[in-house]
Design a protein around this motif. Structure first.
Motif: not given
Length: 175
Positions: A108-126, A169-175
């Motif tokens: 769902n949209s909230q879970e996608v947001s959580e996944l994207l946030e986690t991926i982005k944080a990890n990518a920044f670290v690497h 895209d996920n932000g605009s789809n969740s509205r």
């Protein structure tokens, strides 16, 4: 990761072991290629844990085939696997992140947001780790290493940019 891919391809159809491998290749070959030998133990684990079931059917040609299907607990496990923390290994992270992103439509949209946030944080670290090696005055970097690190930094920048596009895209789809 093989369990995640198996559960994902079983969402729409009951499949034989051979068909599962073919569907995994169709969906994920650009990022990973599990062997046929890795598939059977993963199916056994999933079935033992109640995430899939198997049933035997006789084909018109008289051949016995085993079909696997996902259970309700299996769909919950798929969600858990998609939201599970990533490996600290940069190579493993990038491959796993790409596989998980290909399965994100299941969330769902909230879970996608959580996944994207986690991926982005990890990518920044690497990305920062690669930049640190380049800028560390005590770590000698030769020509080849510099080129590889520059490429890695660009790859992470592009990956982060893609994630930010998904977030919009996920932000605009969740509205």
């Amino acid at each position: 990761m093989i369990e995640l891919m198996i559960l994902f391809v079983l969402l729409k159809h009951d499949l034989t072991m051979y068909s599962i491998l073919k569907r995994i290749q169709e969906h994920f070959l650009a990022f990973t290629s599990p062997s046929f030998g890795a598939l059977k133990p993963a199916l056994t684990r999933l079935e033992k844990n109640g995430f899939i079931t198997s049933s035997k059917h006789m084909s018109e040609g008289g051949k016995l085939s085993v079909f696997y299907s996902i259970t309700r607990d299996g769909t919950k496990e798929l969600k858990n696997l998609l939201l599970k923390p990533f490996s600290n290994n940069p190579l493993q992270f990038l491959s796993d992140a790409k596989v998980k992103l290909c399965c994100a439509g299941f969330l769902n949209s909230q879970e996608v947001s959580e996944l994207l946030e986690t991926i982005k944080a990890n990518a920044f670290v690497h990305r920062l780790n690669a930049e640190k090696i380049l800028t560390d005055e005590y770590t000698p970097v030769d020509f080849y290493q510099r080129i590889v690190l520059d490429n890695t930094i660009c790859e992470y920048k592009n990956f982060i940019s893609m994630i930010e596009g998904f977030e919009k895209d996920n932000g605009s789809n969740s509205r």
